[in-house]
Design a protein around this motif. Structure first.
Motif, PDB file in Angstrom:
ATOM      1  N   CYS A 110     -14.276  12.103  22.328  1.00  0.00           N
ATOM      2  CA  CYS A 110     -14.166  11.450  21.282  1.00  0.00           C
ATOM      3  C   CYS A 110     -12.774  11.098  20.853  1.00  0.00           C
ATOM      4  CB  CYS A 110     -15.005  12.125  20.028  1.00  0.00           C
ATOM      5  SG  CYS A 110     -14.176  13.221  19.009  1.00  0.00           S
ATOM      6  N   PHE A 111     -12.572  10.499  19.723  1.00  0.00           N
ATOM      7  CA  PHE A 111     -11.323  10.119  18.896  1.00  0.00           C
ATOM      8  C   PHE A 111     -11.336  10.747  17.729  1.00  0.00           C
ATOM      9  CE2 PHE A 111     -10.887   6.845  22.500  1.00  0.00           C
ATOM     10  CZ  PHE A 111      -9.904   6.906  22.615  1.00  0.00           C
ATOM     11  N   LEU A 112     -10.180  11.345  17.529  1.00  0.00           N
ATOM     12  CA  LEU A 112      -9.837  11.764  15.936  1.00  0.00           C
ATOM     13  C   LEU A 112      -8.922  10.944  15.352  1.00  0.00           C
ATOM     14  CD1 LEU A 112     -10.573  14.547  17.880  1.00  0.00           C
ATOM     15  CD2 LEU A 112     -10.002  15.791  15.822  1.00  0.00           C
ATOM     16  N   SER A 113      -8.886  10.535  14.422  1.00  0.00           N
ATOM     17  CA  SER A 113      -8.068   9.483  13.415  1.00  0.00           C
ATOM     18  C   SER A 113      -7.750  10.130  12.277  1.00  0.00           C
ATOM     19  CB  SER A 113      -8.621   8.246  13.633  1.00  0.00           C
ATOM     20  OG  SER A 113      -8.950   7.717  15.000  1.00  0.00           O
ATOM     21  N   ASN A 114      -6.641   9.756  11.666  1.00  0.00           N
ATOM     22  CA  ASN A 114      -6.556   9.924  10.394  1.00  0.00           C
ATOM     23  C   ASN A 114      -5.634   8.774   9.672  1.00  0.00           C
ATOM     24  OD1 ASN A 114      -3.905  10.991  10.657  1.00  0.00           O
ATOM     25  ND2 ASN A 114      -4.600  13.072  10.487  1.00  0.00           N
ATOM     26  N   ALA A 115      -5.636   8.743   8.515  1.00  0.00           N
ATOM     27  CA  ALA A 115      -4.870   7.876   7.688  1.00  0.00           C
ATOM     28  C   ALA A 115      -4.108   8.650   6.423  1.00  0.00           C
ATOM     29  CB  ALA A 115      -5.699   6.528   7.370  1.00  0.00           C
ATOM     30  N   ALA A 116      -2.877   8.015   6.223  1.00  0.00           N
ATOM     31  CA  ALA A 116      -2.170   8.390   5.008  1.00  0.00           C
ATOM     32  C   ALA A 116      -1.512   7.368   4.376  1.00  0.00           C
ATOM     33  CB  ALA A 116      -1.286   9.525   5.183  1.00  0.00           C
ATOM     34  N   HIS A 117      -1.666   7.279   3.035  1.00  0.00           N
ATOM     35  CA  HIS A 117      -0.689   6.151   2.312  1.00  0.00           C
ATOM     36  C   HIS A 117       0.692   6.903   2.132  1.00  0.00           C
ATOM     37  CE1 HIS A 117      -0.324   2.982  -1.054  1.00  0.00           C
ATOM     38  NE2 HIS A 117       0.718   3.527  -0.998  1.00  0.00           N
ATOM     39  N   TRP A 118       1.575   6.156   2.834  1.00  0.00           N
ATOM     40  CA  TRP A 118       2.873   6.614   2.905  1.00  0.00           C
ATOM     41  C   TRP A 118       3.518   5.823   1.600  1.00  0.00           C
ATOM     42  CZ3 TRP A 118       5.436   6.165   8.390  1.00  0.00           C
ATOM     43  CH2 TRP A 118       4.816   7.075   9.289  1.00  0.00           C
ATOM     44  N   ALA A 119       4.386   6.481   0.791  1.00  0.00           N
ATOM     45  CA  ALA A 119       4.953   6.091  -0.578  1.00  0.00           C
ATOM     46  C   ALA A 119       5.845   4.843  -0.324  1.00  0.00           C
ATOM     47  CB  ALA A 119       5.358   7.064  -1.250  1.00  0.00           C
ATOM     48  N   ASP A 120       6.500   4.674   0.827  1.00  0.00           N
ATOM     49  CA  ASP A 120       7.282   3.742   1.200  1.00  0.00           C
ATOM     50  C   ASP A 120       7.217   3.340   2.652  1.00  0.00           C
ATOM     51  OD1 ASP A 120       9.485   1.893   0.157  1.00  0.00           O
ATOM     52  OD2 ASP A 120      10.563   2.845   1.995  1.00  0.00           O
ATOM     53  N   ILE A 121       7.401   2.063   3.095  1.00  0.00           N
ATOM     54  CA  ILE A 121       7.503   1.633   4.404  1.00  0.00           C
ATOM     55  C   ILE A 121       8.551   0.634   4.514  1.00  0.00           C
ATOM     56  CG2 ILE A 121       5.718  -0.198   4.224  1.00  0.00           C
ATOM     57  CD1 ILE A 121       5.795   2.570   6.942  1.00  0.00           C
ATOM     58  N   GLY A 122       9.587   0.644   3.773  1.00  0.00           N
ATOM     59  CA  GLY A 122      10.430  -0.126   3.857  1.00  0.00           C
ATOM     60  C   GLY A 122       9.981  -1.632   3.134  1.00  0.00           C
ATOM     61  N   GLY A 123      10.709  -2.782   3.531  1.00  0.00           N
ATOM     62  CA  GLY A 123      10.210  -4.015   2.975  1.00  0.00           C
ATOM     63  C   GLY A 123      11.343  -4.299   1.576  1.00  0.00           C
ATOM     64  N   VAL A 124      10.815  -5.345   0.906  1.00  0.00           N
ATOM     65  CA  VAL A 124      11.777  -5.765  -0.323  1.00  0.00           C
ATOM     66  C   VAL A 124      11.705  -4.964  -1.419  1.00  0.00           C
ATOM     67  CG1 VAL A 124      12.094  -8.126   0.751  1.00  0.00           C
ATOM     68  CG2 VAL A 124      10.248  -7.638  -0.935  1.00  0.00           C
ATOM     69  N   VAL A 125      10.483  -4.216  -1.430  1.00  0.00           N
ATOM     70  CA  VAL A 125      10.219  -3.630  -2.712  1.00  0.00           C
ATOM     71  C   VAL A 125      10.147  -1.970  -2.457  1.00  0.00           C
ATOM     72  CG1 VAL A 125       8.388  -3.208  -4.520  1.00  0.00           C
ATOM     73  CG2 VAL A 125       8.936  -5.656  -3.875  1.00  0.00           C
ATOM     74  N   PRO A 126      10.682  -1.346  -3.220  1.00  0.00           N
ATOM     75  CA  PRO A 126      10.224   0.338  -3.029  1.00  0.00           C
ATOM     76  C   PRO A 126       8.962   0.721  -3.472  1.00  0.00           C
ATOM     77  CG  PRO A 126      12.367  -0.074  -4.514  1.00  0.00           C
ATOM     78  CD  PRO A 126      11.474  -1.430  -4.313  1.00  0.00           C
ATOM     79  N   GLY A 127       8.375   1.150  -2.322  1.00  0.00           N
ATOM     80  CA  GLY A 127       7.004   1.517  -2.521  1.00  0.00           C
ATOM     81  C   GLY A 127       5.991   0.551  -1.523  1.00  0.00           C
ATOM     82  N   GLY A 128       6.501  -0.529  -1.269  1.00  0.00           N
ATOM     83  CA  GLY A 128       5.753  -1.741  -0.413  1.00  0.00           C
ATOM     84  C   GLY A 128       4.778  -2.522  -0.920  1.00  0.00           C
ATOM     85  N   PHE A 129       4.645  -2.271  -2.180  1.00  0.00           N
ATOM     86  CA  PHE A 129       3.571  -3.313  -3.025  1.00  0.00           C
ATOM     87  C   PHE A 129       4.481  -4.547  -3.726  1.00  0.00           C
ATOM     88  CE2 PHE A 129       0.543   0.182  -3.149  1.00  0.00           C
ATOM     89  CZ  PHE A 129      -0.250  -0.318  -2.749  1.00  0.00           C
ATOM     90  N   THR A 130       4.787  -5.277  -2.652  1.00  0.00           N
ATOM     91  CA  THR A 130       5.415  -6.530  -3.096  1.00  0.00           C
ATOM     92  C   THR A 130       4.437  -7.650  -3.403  1.00  0.00           C
ATOM     93  OG1 THR A 130       6.636  -8.599  -2.309  1.00  0.00           O
ATOM     94  CG2 THR A 130       5.372  -7.206  -0.602  1.00  0.00           C
ATOM     95  N   THR A 131       4.821  -8.249  -4.579  1.00  0.00           N
ATOM     96  CA  THR A 131       3.551  -9.437  -5.096  1.00  0.00           C
ATOM     97  C   THR A 131       4.209 -10.739  -4.879  1.00  0.00           C
ATOM     98  OG1 THR A 131       4.992  -9.295  -7.323  1.00  0.00           O
ATOM     99  CG2 THR A 131       3.180  -7.837  -6.968  1.00  0.00           C
TER     100      THR A 131
END
Length: 586
Positions: free
Chosen positions: A131-152
């Motif tokens: 099988c495969f084991l997978s996981n996810a995590a929300h990283w608080a920042d991934i770069g981009g123009v806005v700190p935190g990534g939630f650009t609008t």
């Protein structure tokens, strides 16, 4: 006549006794649950360790279909992680070995927004891929123009941060340091990310050890047979629920405030056809692709429908079988089927909840007696990034807040509940104040925010956050500022999102009401957010006066007369009872 050659008949597997079935089912769940716990307890960033914005699961080796997911993982990752695992399988085409761990966050390959970063590893048992084991995590920042990534205001994916295709972060248990260095060089707070990465890797390794022990004890054939049986049972159980929904065609339309770049609402129109034990969903009449970051990739659109139905029928266990009766047409040509390079920062947290709201709406037409009014429907994404002169370090704070759930046929809605896409909780205020240069001056239930009805919607919250030192940049990606969550059977909509802020000691509100980025704060400036309440259920005039009195006593209503205006037509005798009851307890 020449006799036909004999055909080998595959022996039928012996039936699984109920005890073995239950033990292995819970054993598989426990593997995923322990992975969740390891990731939670060892992560560095509060968004994972406190807010639980993560998930772990087991997936089939050929299709990536979900076997089980941890019970405290975010439900919105269920379908997306299936698609992510499938993308990894297709990308490497068998070139995966024991000890390989794949890093990926590409939205167009089964992802969501760029901050949701997944690790995928193959699990081999006695030399064979099981099988495969997978996981996810929300990283608080991934770069981009806005700190935190939630650009609008992004108009293409490249403005939103670092996009990672499937790459091997570990090759046969050896860390690929060049890959890691590349990732960390593009993130504002790399010391947090390295800790979160180690937590994700640790969760996968624990999962592999626990799976090995499970297979050692019960054997591959037995566990495989149990997984097949559990899929079949989930499918039968889901079909039995659908069979109780009247056949027919149902339609519901809801809206997002805007795409963050252009004014104008985005339409989510869901057409549902129920026939026998199958449901067909069609979103193709929704708005066309938008310019801003409120497009949704196919994996998230599909997952939102899955999770919406799971809210309606929560007792069906999560595995691939429970999705078999749900048939979703690809909404090509709409903003719910984003293709490269469309921006997608808001797809997982905001668009998915509006799709779920549409699911609740169509089911409310089909089976209103079993449904609930709309929940608050926004994650309330608030990001604040800057430099703390006291610690001499950069920081990125990501914060999401609760809101009101919709009322049901026999009870008021839950106040300050988690968003409907998951069970993630608001990070403790004390921890945020310890980690970041802020003071939360208020965090309270928001009076009058629940939709009026025979049963009232749950209340949203009000919070006020002040920057104590240094400078910061604030961004908001929220929704439901122009329309409130819908009521059901005569119930009224819940209250709407409101944002106020002091920037440079000047009061302002975002141009797009619930969305905006790049607001510069200096020491003493503050942010105030009011989150939506849930919709009401039933005609407000039928509400029990004692419930109104109780709400007044508890401060859920800002003023008694305001509630009286909502509850038009109430008789003089009922008004008198409310006055006497509320006055007695002041």
């Amino acid at each position: 006549m020449t006799p036909r050659a004999a055909t080998a008949v595959k022996p039928q597997a012996p039936p699984i006794d109920p005890v073995t079935l239950a033990v292995i089912q819970n054993g598989l769940r426990q593997v995923a649950n322990e992975m969740d716990l390891v990731q939670e307890k060892t992560s560095f960033s509060p968004i994972v360790s406190e807010a639980l914005d993560r998930a772990n699961g087991l997936y089939r080796p050929d299709t990536g279909a979900v076997i089980t997911q941890g019970e405290t993982g975010l439900p919105i990752f269920v379908g997306a992680m299936q698609e992510t695992t499938r993308a990894v399988i297709e990308h490497f085409k068998g070139d995966l070995h024991p000890g390989d761990i794949v890093l990926i966050n590409d939205p167009y390959l089964g992802g969501s927004h760029l901050m949701d970063t997944k690790l995928v590893t193959p699990f081999f048992y006695r030399g064979k891929l099981w099988c495969f084991l997978s996981n996810a995590a929300h990283w608080a920042d991934i770069g981009g123009v806005v700190p935190g990534g939630f650009t609008t205001a992004s108009t293409e994916i490249h403005q939103e941060g670092l996009r990672i295709p499937p790459v091997k972060l570990y090759v046969q248990d050896k860390l690929a340091r060049d890959i890691l260095n590349l990732v960390l060089a593009n993130i504002r707070v790399p010391e947090e990310r390295i800790g979160d990465i180690h937590a994700q890797v640790g969760a996968l390794k624990v999962g592999m050890r626990r799976l090995t022990a499970l297979l050692d004890r019960y054997g591959v054939e037995t566990v495989d047979a149990v997984i097949d049986e559990l899929d079949a049972r989930s499918e039968r159980q889901m079909r039995s629920h659908i069979e109780q929904v009247p056949d027919g065609d149902y339609t519901f339309t809801t809206y997002l405030d805007s795409d963050g770049v252009r004014d104008g609402k985005l339409r989510v129109q869901l057409e549902m056809t129920v026939k026998g034990t199958d449901i067909h969903f069609d979103l193709s009449r929704s708005s066309p692709p938008c310019k801003g970051p409120l497009n949704s990739v196919w994996a998230q659109t599909k997952t939102a429908i899955y999770v919406g139905i799971k809210h309606v029928f929560p007792d069906v266990p999560i595995n691939a079988g429970c999705f078999e009766p749900l048939h979703i047409k690809k909404p090509e040509g709409t903003f719910l089927y984003a293709e490269y390079p469309k921006p997608v920062a808001g797809c997982a947290s905001e668009v998915s909840q509006r799709i779920m709201e549409a699911v609740f709406g169509v089911m409310g037409k089909a089976i209103p007696e079993r449904m609930f009014a709309a929940p608050f429907g926004t994650s309330g994404n608030f990001s604040l990034g800057g430099h703390d002169p006291e610690t001499k370090r950069r920081y990125v704070m990501y914060f999401f807040s609760g809101g009101g759930y919709g009322a049901t046929w026999n009870e008021d809605g839950l106040s300050n509940g988690a968003s409907s896409i998951g069970i993630a909780r608001t990070a403790p205020i004390e921890l945020l104040e310890q980690r970041y240069p802020i003071l939360v001056e208020e965090y309270a239930l928001r009076p009058d925010s629940g939709g009026a009805g025979q049963y009232r919607g749950g209340l949203g919250v009000t919070y006020r956050c002040r920057l104590l030192r240094g400078e910061g940049t604030a961004s908001f990606l929220m929704d439901h500022a122009l329309t409130g969550p819908h009521g059901l059977r005569g119930g009224q909509p819940g209250g709407m999102t409101q944002i106020r802020m002091s920037c440079g000691r000047r009061l302002s509100t975002p141009k797009h009401f619930s969305k905006g980025e790049g607001f510069e704060l200096t020491a003493g400036d503050w942010i105030e957010v009011n989150t939506p309440g849930g919709g009401g259920y039933g005609v407000p005039t039928k509400r029990d006066p004692e419930r109104i009195a109780r709400d007044v006593r508890r401060g859920y209503l800002a003023a008694q007369k305001s509630q009286m205006k909502k509850v038009r037509g109430i008789g003089r005798m009922q008004k008198s009872r409310v006055t006497r009851a509320s006055g007695k307890h002041r």
